[in-house]
Design a protein around this motif. Sequence first.
Motif, PDB file in Angstrom:
ATOM      1  N   VAL A 154      32.517  31.806  47.073  1.00 43.77           N
ATOM      2  CA  VAL A 154      33.154  32.884  46.953  1.00 43.77           C
ATOM      3  C   VAL A 154      32.923  33.893  48.338  1.00 43.77           C
ATOM      4  O   VAL A 154      31.589  34.113  48.390  1.00 43.77           O
ATOM      5  CB  VAL A 154      33.262  33.812  45.764  1.00 43.77           C
ATOM      6  CG1 VAL A 154      31.880  34.092  45.399  1.00 43.77           C
ATOM      7  CG2 VAL A 154      34.146  34.816  45.672  1.00 43.77           C
ATOM      8  N   THR A 155      33.833  34.686  48.783  1.00 43.55           N
ATOM      9  CA  THR A 155      33.442  35.888  49.801  1.00 43.55           C
ATOM     10  C   THR A 155      34.352  36.951  49.491  1.00 43.55           C
ATOM     11  O   THR A 155      35.260  36.877  48.878  1.00 43.55           O
ATOM     12  CB  THR A 155      33.471  35.181  51.186  1.00 43.55           C
ATOM     13  OG1 THR A 155      33.016  36.240  52.181  1.00 43.55           O
ATOM     14  CG2 THR A 155      34.824  34.983  51.769  1.00 43.55           C
ATOM     15  N   GLU A 156      34.090  37.991  50.188  1.00 41.53           N
ATOM     16  CA  GLU A 156      34.926  39.238  50.021  1.00 41.53           C
ATOM     17  C   GLU A 156      36.055  39.005  51.029  1.00 41.53           C
ATOM     18  O   GLU A 156      35.932  38.699  52.285  1.00 41.53           O
ATOM     19  CB  GLU A 156      34.003  40.388  50.319  1.00 41.53           C
ATOM     20  CG  GLU A 156      35.149  41.688  50.447  1.00 41.53           C
ATOM     21  CD  GLU A 156      34.134  43.113  50.335  1.00 41.53           C
ATOM     22  OE1 GLU A 156      32.955  42.990  50.351  1.00 41.53           O
ATOM     23  OE2 GLU A 156      34.979  43.941  50.500  1.00 41.53           O
ATOM     24  N   ALA A 157      37.131  39.640  50.570  1.00 41.03           N
ATOM     25  CA  ALA A 157      38.526  39.500  51.315  1.00 41.03           C
ATOM     26  C   ALA A 157      38.811  40.999  51.171  1.00 41.03           C
ATOM     27  O   ALA A 157      38.970  41.507  50.183  1.00 41.03           O
ATOM     28  CB  ALA A 157      39.685  38.583  51.001  1.00 41.03           C
ATOM     29  N   ALA A 158      39.196  41.561  52.357  1.00 40.55           N
ATOM     30  CA  ALA A 158      39.541  43.156  52.478  1.00 40.55           C
ATOM     31  C   ALA A 158      40.799  43.474  53.149  1.00 40.55           C
ATOM     32  O   ALA A 158      41.449  44.307  53.024  1.00 40.55           O
ATOM     33  CB  ALA A 158      38.329  44.009  52.864  1.00 40.55           C
ATOM     34  N   THR A 159      41.227  42.316  54.111  1.00 45.20           N
ATOM     35  CA  THR A 159      42.557  42.470  54.794  1.00 45.20           C
ATOM     36  C   THR A 159      43.265  41.467  54.631  1.00 45.20           C
ATOM     37  O   THR A 159      42.697  40.223  54.278  1.00 45.20           O
ATOM     38  CB  THR A 159      42.185  42.594  56.218  1.00 45.20           C
ATOM     39  OG1 THR A 159      41.651  41.469  56.877  1.00 45.20           O
ATOM     40  CG2 THR A 159      41.037  43.928  56.504  1.00 45.20           C
ATOM     41  N   THR A 160      44.557  41.423  55.021  1.00 45.53           N
ATOM     42  CA  THR A 160      45.359  40.358  54.791  1.00 45.53           C
ATOM     43  C   THR A 160      44.738  39.224  55.861  1.00 45.53           C
ATOM     44  O   THR A 160      44.829  37.968  55.438  1.00 45.53           O
ATOM     45  CB  THR A 160      46.807  40.597  55.102  1.00 45.53           C
ATOM     46  OG1 THR A 160      46.797  41.197  56.470  1.00 45.53           O
ATOM     47  CG2 THR A 160      47.371  41.316  54.118  1.00 45.53           C
ATOM     48  N   ALA A 161      44.161  39.546  57.043  1.00 44.38           N
ATOM     49  CA  ALA A 161      43.521  38.498  57.954  1.00 44.38           C
ATOM     50  C   ALA A 161      42.596  37.740  57.316  1.00 44.38           C
ATOM     51  O   ALA A 161      42.411  36.624  57.525  1.00 44.38           O
ATOM     52  CB  ALA A 161      43.197  39.166  59.593  1.00 44.38           C
ATOM     53  N   HIS A 162      41.695  38.518  56.470  1.00 46.68           N
ATOM     54  CA  HIS A 162      40.805  37.614  55.740  1.00 46.68           C
ATOM     55  C   HIS A 162      41.232  37.045  54.537  1.00 46.68           C
ATOM     56  O   HIS A 162      40.935  35.715  54.529  1.00 46.68           O
ATOM     57  CB  HIS A 162      39.875  39.012  55.034  1.00 46.68           C
ATOM     58  CG  HIS A 162      39.202  39.906  55.701  1.00 46.68           C
ATOM     59  ND1 HIS A 162      38.435  40.969  55.039  1.00 46.68           N
ATOM     60  CD2 HIS A 162      38.770  39.858  57.016  1.00 46.68           C
ATOM     61  CE1 HIS A 162      38.043  41.696  56.109  1.00 46.68           C
ATOM     62  NE2 HIS A 162      37.925  41.004  57.058  1.00 46.68           N
ATOM     63  N   VAL A 163      42.316  37.210  54.052  1.00 46.21           N
ATOM     64  CA  VAL A 163      42.967  36.478  52.968  1.00 46.21           C
ATOM     65  C   VAL A 163      43.545  35.067  53.601  1.00 46.21           C
ATOM     66  O   VAL A 163      43.228  34.037  53.114  1.00 46.21           O
ATOM     67  CB  VAL A 163      44.153  37.252  52.476  1.00 46.21           C
ATOM     68  CG1 VAL A 163      45.050  36.145  51.599  1.00 46.21           C
ATOM     69  CG2 VAL A 163      43.441  38.147  51.208  1.00 46.21           C
TER      70      VAL A 163
END
Length: 342
Positions: A68-77
């Motif tokens: 698991v990692t943190e996603a904060a933007t749509t690019a991360h997603v």
Amino acid sequence: MIVAGPCSAESEKLCLDVAASLARTGYVDMFRGGVWKPRTLRGMYEGPGNDGLKYLLAVRDQYKFPVVTEAATTAHVEAVLKAGLDAIWIGARTVTDPFSVQELANALQGSGIRILVKNPLVPDIRLWAGAVDRLLNKGLNVEALIHRGFVTYSESKFRNEPLWVLMSEMRTRFPDIKIIADPSHMAGNSFYVAGLAAVAKEMEADGLMIEVHSDPPTALSDANQQITPDEFAFLISSLCGEKVGSLSDASLEALRREIDETDERLLRILAQRLDIVKRMGAVKRDAGMTIMQAGRWKSLVDDRMKRAEALSLSTSFVRDLLQVLHDESLRIQLSILNKGKE
Ligand code: PEP
Ligand code: MN
């Protein structure tokens, strides 16, 4: 539900080292590592970026942990979904902003990825519940909430105030979603992590997210609050009872040695079989025969299935195994044929 790993997935080596130690404890359900780090100040370490996704996948490959990692933007997603990670967490800063949460919910729509939702920075239950609602409303798989404490102006020894009552309130609002506590971000200092973890257990948290680093003082983010793998093993075994010991159990060790020796024999036999295949390839080539001999293959499979049944082996397992062997045999014989043509 125990989630553990470094604050930042700094390097493949760090991730694999920490994962090796966590695997030995036998307690960890999910491996965490921040790939994109939200930093308050410009110029601070911002995580490994996309390369970090590969480090997490290496951990999954070697230690079978969901990652698991943190996603904060749509690019991360998009990057996380493309890489095929098992889960994302939505960080405290993101949950504080409904626009961001909605954008993530839209970007995640249709994916079954496991989602963990941290509490917002501010102690506003409606913001936290609102974020969960935006995700559920898109049919997303919100698996757990992470209680990581809140920013307050009160004088406190903790980086973030636990305000446990908000955790209880979220449990009432979302009875079907697990709530785990993140004593690392509450504490801000490794010294308080174990105590807060113990309180979380008393508060009936369904688990913990804990930051673990091989050498906390050299960590590139949250150095003060990360604990070592040994400290983690001690903390978790004292909270959850002895499980670590069973891994060094003599009978388990003996069985592992038996497995090692058996695999060694299995590999030798495989090498022997493929050596025969090579010689057959040369004979077929010289005789001008085709490599695939369907009749022979069918009778071989029928024969092996009977033998497998007699040995109480699962026939579907043996069928798959034979298919893998056959594919490899064809590949070897084809390369012999092609070499002969050169
Ligand atoms: C983290 O888990 O490393 C992190 C940045 O968390 P939070 O969003 O709780 O600050
Ligand atoms: Mn952190």
